[in-house]
Each structure stands twice: as structure tokens, then as C-alpha cells.
Design a protein around this motif. Structure first.
Motif, PDB file in Angstrom:
ATOM      1  N   ILE A 292      25.555  27.554  54.418  1.00  0.00           N
ATOM      2  CA  ILE A 292      24.993  26.528  55.308  1.00  0.00           C
ATOM      3  C   ILE A 292      26.110  25.762  55.999  1.00  0.00           C
ATOM      4  N   THR A 293      27.159  25.416  55.245  1.00  0.00           N
ATOM      5  CA  THR A 293      28.298  24.715  55.848  1.00  0.00           C
ATOM      6  C   THR A 293      28.932  25.557  56.954  1.00  0.00           C
ATOM      7  N   PHE A 294      29.149  26.837  56.666  1.00  0.00           N
ATOM      8  CA  PHE A 294      29.734  27.729  57.667  1.00  0.00           C
ATOM      9  C   PHE A 294      28.822  27.866  58.882  1.00  0.00           C
ATOM     10  N   THR A 295      27.504  27.999  58.653  1.00  0.00           N
ATOM     11  CA  THR A 295      26.553  28.158  59.760  1.00  0.00           C
ATOM     12  C   THR A 295      26.538  26.923  60.655  1.00  0.00           C
ATOM     13  N   VAL A 296      26.556  25.737  60.050  1.00  0.00           N
ATOM     14  CA  VAL A 296      26.589  24.497  60.848  1.00  0.00           C
ATOM     15  C   VAL A 296      27.873  24.436  61.666  1.00  0.00           C
ATOM     16  N   LEU A 297      29.007  24.765  61.061  1.00  0.00           N
ATOM     17  CA  LEU A 297      30.282  24.765  61.771  1.00  0.00           C
ATOM     18  C   LEU A 297      30.276  25.775  62.922  1.00  0.00           C
ATOM     19  N   MET A 298      29.767  26.963  62.637  1.00  0.00           N
ATOM     20  CA  MET A 298      29.769  28.006  63.656  1.00  0.00           C
ATOM     21  C   MET A 298      28.825  27.691  64.811  1.00  0.00           C
ATOM     22  N   THR A 299      27.608  27.252  64.508  1.00  0.00           N
ATOM     23  CA  THR A 299      26.621  27.035  65.568  1.00  0.00           C
ATOM     24  C   THR A 299      26.805  25.716  66.307  1.00  0.00           C
ATOM     25  N   SER A 300      27.538  24.762  65.739  1.00  0.00           N
ATOM     26  CA  SER A 300      27.710  23.485  66.430  1.00  0.00           C
ATOM     27  C   SER A 300      29.060  23.331  67.107  1.00  0.00           C
ATOM     28  N   ILE A 301      30.070  24.088  66.669  1.00  0.00           N
ATOM     29  CA  ILE A 301      31.407  23.927  67.251  1.00  0.00           C
ATOM     30  C   ILE A 301      31.938  25.245  67.824  1.00  0.00           C
ATOM     31  N   ILE A 302      32.062  26.263  66.983  1.00  0.00           N
ATOM     32  CA  ILE A 302      32.712  27.509  67.406  1.00  0.00           C
ATOM     33  C   ILE A 302      31.927  28.206  68.512  1.00  0.00           C
ATOM     34  N   TYR A 303      30.655  28.485  68.260  1.00  0.00           N
ATOM     35  CA  TYR A 303      29.832  29.225  69.212  1.00  0.00           C
ATOM     36  C   TYR A 303      29.730  28.524  70.577  1.00  0.00           C
ATOM     37  N   PRO A 304      29.418  27.223  70.637  1.00  0.00           N
ATOM     38  CA  PRO A 304      29.317  26.582  71.970  1.00  0.00           C
ATOM     39  C   PRO A 304      30.617  26.638  72.777  1.00  0.00           C
TER      40      PRO A 304
ATOM     41  N   CYS B 162      22.842  31.967  69.438  1.00  0.00           N
ATOM     42  CA  CYS B 162      23.484  31.094  68.488  1.00  0.00           C
ATOM     43  C   CYS B 162      23.068  31.477  67.065  1.00  0.00           C
ATOM     44  N   ALA B 163      21.764  31.541  66.827  1.00  0.00           N
ATOM     45  CA  ALA B 163      21.278  31.906  65.500  1.00  0.00           C
ATOM     46  C   ALA B 163      21.599  33.360  65.182  1.00  0.00           C
ATOM     47  N   THR B 164      21.598  34.228  66.203  1.00  0.00           N
ATOM     48  CA  THR B 164      21.916  35.639  65.966  1.00  0.00           C
ATOM     49  C   THR B 164      23.344  35.792  65.466  1.00  0.00           C
ATOM     50  N   GLY B 165      24.257  35.041  66.034  1.00  0.00           N
ATOM     51  CA  GLY B 165      25.642  35.080  65.554  1.00  0.00           C
ATOM     52  C   GLY B 165      25.737  34.697  64.090  1.00  0.00           C
ATOM     53  N   ALA B 166      24.945  33.709  63.662  1.00  0.00           N
ATOM     54  CA  ALA B 166      24.960  33.289  62.259  1.00  0.00           C
ATOM     55  C   ALA B 166      24.322  34.340  61.354  1.00  0.00           C
ATOM     56  N   THR B 167      23.294  35.038  61.826  1.00  0.00           N
ATOM     57  CA  THR B 167      22.669  36.056  60.979  1.00  0.00           C
ATOM     58  C   THR B 167      23.560  37.275  60.825  1.00  0.00           C
ATOM     59  N   ILE B 168      24.386  37.569  61.809  1.00  0.00           N
ATOM     60  CA  ILE B 168      25.357  38.656  61.672  1.00  0.00           C
ATOM     61  C   ILE B 168      26.316  38.329  60.530  1.00  0.00           C
ATOM     62  N   VAL B 169      26.741  37.083  60.473  1.00  0.00           N
ATOM     63  CA  VAL B 169      27.638  36.640  59.407  1.00  0.00           C
ATOM     64  C   VAL B 169      26.950  36.738  58.049  1.00  0.00           C
TER      65      VAL B 169
ATOM     66  N   TRP C 228      33.287  29.122  77.488  1.00  0.00           N
ATOM     67  CA  TRP C 228      34.416  29.806  78.121  1.00  0.00           C
ATOM     68  C   TRP C 228      33.959  31.077  78.817  1.00  0.00           C
ATOM     69  N   GLY C 229      33.025  31.777  78.229  1.00  0.00           N
ATOM     70  CA  GLY C 229      32.597  33.047  78.805  1.00  0.00           C
ATOM     71  C   GLY C 229      31.559  32.927  79.895  1.00  0.00           C
ATOM     72  N   TRP C 230      30.567  32.053  79.706  1.00  0.00           N
ATOM     73  CA  TRP C 230      29.423  32.034  80.612  1.00  0.00           C
ATOM     74  C   TRP C 230      29.530  31.041  81.757  1.00  0.00           C
ATOM     75  N   SER C 231      30.323  29.991  81.619  1.00  0.00           N
ATOM     76  CA  SER C 231      30.288  28.927  82.624  1.00  0.00           C
ATOM     77  C   SER C 231      31.057  29.263  83.890  1.00  0.00           C
ATOM     78  N   GLY C 232      32.064  30.102  83.800  1.00  0.00           N
ATOM     79  CA  GLY C 232      32.933  30.305  84.946  1.00  0.00           C
ATOM     80  C   GLY C 232      33.927  29.169  85.080  1.00  0.00           C
ATOM     81  N   SER C 233      33.889  28.214  84.139  1.00  0.00           N
ATOM     82  CA  SER C 233      34.800  27.072  84.150  1.00  0.00           C
ATOM     83  C   SER C 233      35.517  26.957  82.817  1.00  0.00           C
ATOM     84  N   GLY C 234      35.773  28.062  82.196  1.00  0.00           N
ATOM     85  CA  GLY C 234      36.347  28.066  80.861  1.00  0.00           C
ATOM     86  C   GLY C 234      37.818  27.732  80.826  1.00  0.00           C
ATOM     87  N   VAL C 235      38.427  28.002  79.707  1.00  0.00           N
ATOM     88  CA  VAL C 235      39.796  27.612  79.431  1.00  0.00           C
ATOM     89  C   VAL C 235      40.799  28.300  80.358  1.00  0.00           C
TER      90      VAL C 235
END
Length: 180
Positions: free
Chosen positions: A22-34, A1-8, A39-46
Motif C-alpha cells: 500500500i505504501t509503494f502504491t500510494v508513492l507510485m500513483t501519487s508521485i512517480i506516475y504523474p 495509474c491503477a494499471t501500473g500499480a497492478t503490474i507491480v 513528461w510524456g503526454w503534455s508536450g511540456s515535459g522535462v
């Protein structure tokens, strides 16, 4: 999660105010990334559905096997970085024909040193992500991961180095490109 934000953060360095980042990081780590990693890891995605037999099936095949989260983490970070870089635009003066010749490059020795520091850290993170080395099978897996940690950056760095030296203009020996 944090690694994705540091790439940005690297893609938008020196062009974004702290409150915007900070606004973008909060949006990315709390909504987009999860959402994306679910979708990718659960096997129960969209793209999943339940068939007539009551089994969970996916439109795109079995669940993603993503060792240590490398694929999805870097995909989300990379797409976020691309979007951020497109929105904020290029660095002032970097691609201006009048000032481009005066743009100061990076210190190649420090670039190489930083690459070695990062690479050394991968040897702790990547084989350590196997979770155990208590028997022969898990130790072999960790060893294979360590070999891949050595070969992958070497081959990709050499490929970039050769392409920049022989194919891509200006044809120069680019140590910075090798490290990148």
C-alpha cells in the motif's frame, strides 16, 4: 495509474506485506506516475524548451503519441515491478535446488481461460479508447485497433512459443509462455 500499480502487484505477489505494498502504491500513483506521464503526454515535459521564436520545442522530438496510454502506463508499471522484484527477491523455495523439483506449476487450462478473458476485455477497451465510432473514419480507426488487438498478441505468443520450443533450454512446448 491503477494499471501500473497492478503490474507491480503481480511481480511482488506472495512476498510483500500489505502495508508495504500500500505504501509503494500510494508513492507510485501519487508521485512517480504523474511526473512520468506529464513528461510524456503534455508536450511540456522535462526535455522541452522555448526557442527564440517563442515556440515550445523538445530535445527529443515531438510529444509522445501514446494510444490509450499503453506505452507509459506499462513502462512505469514494468520498471516499478522490476525494482520491487529486485528488492523483495525471489519466492522462497522456488529457485532452491533442493525444493525446485517439488514446486507446483499453474493450471494450464485456467491460464488459457484467464488469457481469453483478458483478451476479450481488450476488445472493449482498445477499440473503445478511440473515443467514437460515429462516422466511417472513426469506425475504420476502431477496426484497425481491433485488428492490432488480435494480431499483436498472436504474433508475440507464437514467437515465444517457437523460441521456447526450438531455441531456449529446456526446449519444451510451453502453453503458459504463449499465454503470458
Amino acid at each position: 495509474c491503477a494499471t501500473g500499480a497492478t503490474i507491480v502487484s503481480g511481480a511482488m505477489a506472495e512476498r510483500t506485506q500489505l502495508k508495504g505494498f500500500i505504501t509503494f502504491t500510494v508513492l507510485m500513483t501519487s508521485i512517480i506516475y504523474p511526473i512520468v506521464v506529464y513528461w510524456g503526454w503534455s508536450g511540456s515535459g522535462v526535455f522541452n524548451f522555448t526557442d527564440e521564436a517563442g515556440e515550445s520545442k523538445s530535445v527529443v522530438g515531438p510529444p509522445l503519441i501514446d494510444f490509450a496510454g499503453s506505452g507509459l502506463v506499462h513502462m512505469v508499471g514494468g520498471i516499478g515491478a522490476l525494482c520491487g522484484a529486485v528488492i523483495v527477491g525471489p519466492r522462497k523455495g522456488r529457485y532452491d535446488p533442493e525444493t525446485e523439483a517439488h514446486f507446483q506449476g499453474h493450471s494450464i487450462p485456467l491460464c488459457v481461460l484467464g488469457t481469453f478473458f483478458l483478451w476479450f476485455g481488450w476488445y472493449g477497451f482498445n477499440p473503445g479508447s478511440t473515443g467514437a465510432m460515429h462516422d466511417r473514419e472513426t469506425a475504420n480507426t476502431a477496426g484497425l485497433v481491433a485488428v492490432n488487438t488480435t494480431l499483436s498478441p498472436c504474433v508475440s505468443g507464437l514467437l515465444v512459443f517457437l523460441l521456447r520450443a526450438k531455441v531456449v533450454s529446456p526446449k519444451l512446448l510451453d502453453v503458459g509462455g504463449f499465454c503470458n
